[in-house]
Scaffold this active site. Structure first.
Site, short mmCIF file in Angstrom:
data_model
loop_
_atom_site.label_atom_id
_atom_site.label_comp_id
_atom_site.label_asym_id
_atom_site.label_seq_id
_atom_site.Cartn_x
_atom_site.Cartn_y
_atom_site.Cartn_z
CD GLU A 693 -2.48 -1.18 2.76
OE1 GLU A 693 -3.60 -0.70 2.87
OE2 GLU A 693 -1.85 -1.70 3.70
CG ASP A 717 -4.61 3.14 2.00
OD1 ASP A 717 -5.04 4.30 2.04
OD2 ASP A 717 -4.91 2.28 2.85
#
Length: 843
Positions: A693, A717
């Protein structure tokens, strides 16, 4: 412990005393801010009714708050709507933080000017800290400055050498980050967390204070982004309460804290007699017939059959409504739907509403009348505060009110008798009505009230129903059966639609339905490309119910179990037994041949926990999130590891760590996992992987790869961190696009590093659920797509239409483009060409 001496409040000015009930302002008369009294003044100097410290004085000079040494807080408010005078006619004689004595002048005012330019000169004295009191004078008649008017009973305080012990503790001021203030959902989260403490807790905004355990009182503060708030608490756990609640406020009370949209509200206009305009509440389009809907009027008896009997009737109605809302929560597939009905349930437990209803029961009113009066008064208050969002939330309160009212009256809701292809027209729909719509008959709806952020809009999007709101009232005069075209994307209702547009819309709609039916029918077929390449399609889930649904739709396992569903919306952490039981049930449902990938607790940022206090952070998305928070509280992670390991042997167990950015984090977590497995006597560890992420993890995937068993890419993300754009920012959300070549290049880097070390890579972010993205993900070498449960058949069918070699070509091409829009266009052209040449798979 000794009882505190009763405290007398003096008349702050001369005039005529009035009962608070007679004040023509529901904010004051309903006692939402606090109990007290009103004086129609004949003098022009406001004086202190007690000794204490000026805790707040408005810049406009129309209101002042005094806090006594024992924590009693009194608000003095000169006139109604006098804030609009912007200080004209008022002269402040004291300043904030100054100590004053009883009878000391505080504010001088020009009574003639105020009377001519404000709604009223009526002056309020309210005890906002909630102490019980008794009037020392008649509730009407003349009073003189300095006359004792009220005796307070503050209760008991501790006798110690520390003068401050037993007083209310106050937090430092903090700035509210929520773009739309504390509306229903974040207010419900805050009230629910406050109820987890024994302390008496209040939320303060300037001179206003609210019982922090009361959702209604919090919403009545009418907070907006940027407001300065304080939390006060008195009691044994006051310090812990303030720390937890300040952290909750700073992080948005479970709500993303994106910046507000600048600019004006959308204007609603009547463009022509054949076109009505509103605001898009839920995208899509539909052609159907008008069906006007309205709730029938209810007959409500005013007089009750005795307080005990009516209180029992109200309690039964509240209990039945609570059970119904719990059932709606259980059925809600999406978290947004569940949150809405959790907020509704919070309203049923609201002390302010219940107190108002019980007061009416005490004077002989019926349960139905008392409950209806309390909810209507508060809903009207919200609608009259001049805040569009609070006006929308009034619909939630009206919904809850009607639900309980019908149960008290013994009226059972009957489903509307609707024709096929119905487009509902209404003044307003409630969340309950929207959630229960028959989507086989209802194609969409149009309302006069509501807004794009309302709970009804959220539910409409969850149901996939196009909807517009804020339409002119003329829409309520349309005849039933009239054929109309609803184009929610443009916020338009066409009353005389073009036949060519209708035919094209209907053809597209038929194709979509046929495609969906074919995809579902073939959902159990493997996701294998035309040239024989298999892609595993698994599910993103947050409950056993979703696991079972995914298997029925052809899911090949669970690629992401969001374990935080066990932790959210509660006062304390789930027990180890509850956690282990849930993981075991999910593992048994999957069986020994399917993967179960459990993501460890991913909270922080936009997902705070009321019982895990976190310090306020300027940017929580760059702070203690995911694995960072768990490593700071290792027992929380160890307990979760033990619960997950209890399902070892029941399925192909995988554990995934979120938000890893450093190899040291992975190593520390692996050591803890090994220690817990050894303590349980396990000889074989489950597979351990990390989410990609953070850009640093993707760029160093070759360093991480030897130490993991797999990678799973969280594109949501990864996109916001790569592009430095908050994915929930209202003005940047369209640019924070996971199709951006920079994000795709990081995916390519991750896959290349993983495959070089013989490790597999999945994508569990939203990008995997987009059919348009499937060719590029396959072409980049992604091994597994973990998708939203309802989209499993669609994604599997998309894979079967593709050719791996072609996917590799298009993936290589789009990596060289400049922007996400160019990538999307290239993939649309590729998809159109693929559909034309792809054979239909028979089953």
């Amino acid at each position: 412990m000794t009882a505190t001496q009763p405290l007398e409040l003096l008349a702050p000015l001369s005039g005529v005393l009035l009962a608070l009930d007679k004040v023509p302002d529901p904010v004051f008369s309903s006692r939402l801010i606090g109990d007290g009294l009103c004086i129609d003044p004949t003098s022009q100097t406001l004086c202190a009714p007690l000794a204490g410290v000026i805790s707040d004085i408005q810049d406009t000079g129309h209101a002042v708050s005094i806090t006594a040494d024992n924590g009693v807080q009194v608000l003095l408010h000169i006139g109604l709507d006098t804030v609009n005078l912007a200080g004209k006619g008022f002269s402040r004689l004291v300043g904030e933080g100054q100590r004053v004595e009883a009878g000391q002048p505080l504010i001088e005012f020009d009574a003639d000017y105020v009377a001519l330019n404000a709604r009223s000169l009526l002056t309020l004295m309210l005890v906002v800290s909630g102490e019980p009191f008794a009037l020392l004078a008649s509730d009407s008649g003349p009073v003189t400055l300095g006359q004792p008017l009220v005796r307070l009973s503050p209760g008991e305080t501790a006798e110690t050498e520390d003068e401050e012990e037993g007083d209310a503790l106050f937090s430092k001021p903090l700035t509210l980050p929520n773009a739309n203030g504390l509306h229903a959902r974040p207010a419900a989260v805050f009230a629910q967390a406050a109820k987890g403490f024994d302390a008496s807790i209040y939320l303060h905004k300037q001179t206003q204070s609210a019982n922090a355990k009361s959702l209604v009182a919090i919403m009545a503060l009418q907070t907006v982004q940027g407001d300065t708030l304080q939390v006060s608490a008195a009691g044994e756990d006051a310090a812990a309460a303030i720390k937890a609640l300040v952290a909750l406020l700073a992080e948005g009370c479970g709500e993303s804290v994106a910046a507000p949209v600048e600019g004006v509200e959308p204007r609603v206009s009547l463009a022509s007699t054949s076109l009505l305009r509103g605001v898009c509440a839920s995208p899509g389009s539909a052609f159907g017939q008008v069906v006007q809907v309205a709730e029938p009027a209810l007959s409500i008896p005013e007089t009750g059959g005795g307080e005990a009997l009516e209180r029992a009737a109200l309690d039964r109605g509240l209990h039945a409504a609570t059970e119904a809302l719990q059932s709606l929560q259980a059925k809600a597939v999406g978290s947004a739907q569940a949150q809405i009905f959790r907020a509704h349930q919070e309203l049923l437990e609201d002390p302010t509403l219940l107190e108002q209803a019980h007061d009416l029961l005490a004077v002989g009113k019926s349960a139905a009348f008392a409950w209806n009066s309390a909810t209507l008064a508060t809903a009207q208050l919200f609608q009259g505060l001049g805040n569009a969002l609070l006006a929308e939330r009034a619909a939630d309160l009206a919904d809850v009110g009607q639900r309980v009212l019908k149960l008290i009256l013994g009226i059972h809701d009957r489903a509307w008798e609707l024709p096929e292809r119905a487009i509902l027209i209404a003044e307003q729909l409630t969340p309950s009505q929207t959630a229960s719509l028959d989507t086989h008959k209802v194609l969409g709806f149009v309302t006069v009230g509501g807004g794009a952020t309302s709970h009804v809009a959220i539910l409409a999007r969850a149901l996939g129903l196009p909807a517009i709101c804020g339409v002119p009232p003329q829409v309520l005069t349309l005849a039933d059966g009239r054929q109309v075209l609803l184009d929610a994307d443009k916020g338009e209702l066409h009353l005389d639609p073009d036949l060519a547009e209708i035919e094209q819309l209907q053809a597209t709609h038929r194709e979509q339905i046929a495609r969906r039916q074919r995809d579902v029918a073939q959902a159990r077929l493997a996701a294998i490309t035309r040239d024989g390449h298999h892609v595993e399609v698994t599910a993103n889930v947050a409950s056993l119910q979703e696991v079972e649904q995914s298997l029925s739709l052809g899911g090949e396992g669970v690629g992401l179990l969001r374990s935080e569903f066990l932790y959210l919306d509660r006062h304390r952490a789930p027990s180890p037994e509850e956690q282990a039981g849930t993981y075991n049930a999910i593992a048994r449902a999957l069986g020994p041949e399917r993967n179960l990938v459990v993501r460890t607790l991913d909270v922080g940022g936009d997902k705070p926990l009321a019982y895990v206090p976190m310090d306020a952070e300027t940017n929580p998305f760059l702070g203690l999130r995911g694995i960072r928070l768990c490593l700071e509280r290792p027992e929380l992670l160890r307990e979760q590891f033990r619960a997950i390991l209890a399902s070892a042997g029941l399925t192909r167990l995988h554990i995934m760590l979120p938000m890893v950015s450093l190899l040291s984090e992975l190593r520390l977590a692996r050591t803890m996992l090994e220690e817990e497995a050894l303590a349980l006597g396990l000889t074989e560890l489950p597979k351990l992987g990390i989410m990609i992420e953070v850009p640093s993890a993707a760029l160093m995937a070759d360093v991480f790869a030897p130490h993991v068993d797999f990678f799973s890419i969280g594109t949501n993300d990864l996109t916001q961190y790569t592009l430095a754009m908050d994915r929930d920012h209202p003005r940047l959300a369209s640019q924070a696009d996971s199709f951006h070549p920079a994000v795709l290049r990081l995916i390519a880097t991750t896959v290349k590093a993983a495959h070089a070390h013989g490790k597999w890579v999945g994508v569990c972010g939203a990008l995997a659920s987009e059919a348009l993205a499937v060719p590029v993900l396959i072409g980049l070498g992604v091994d597994e797509l973990s998708v939203s449960v309802p989209l499993i058949p669609t994604i599997k069918a998309t894979v079967r239409e593709l050719d791996l070699a072609d996917c590799q070509i298009i993936a290589h091409q789009v990596l060289g483009l400049e922007e996400a829009a160019q990538v999307r266009e290239a993939l649309r052209l590729y998809h159109a060409a693929t559909v034309e040449t792809s054979p239909v798979v028979e089953h």
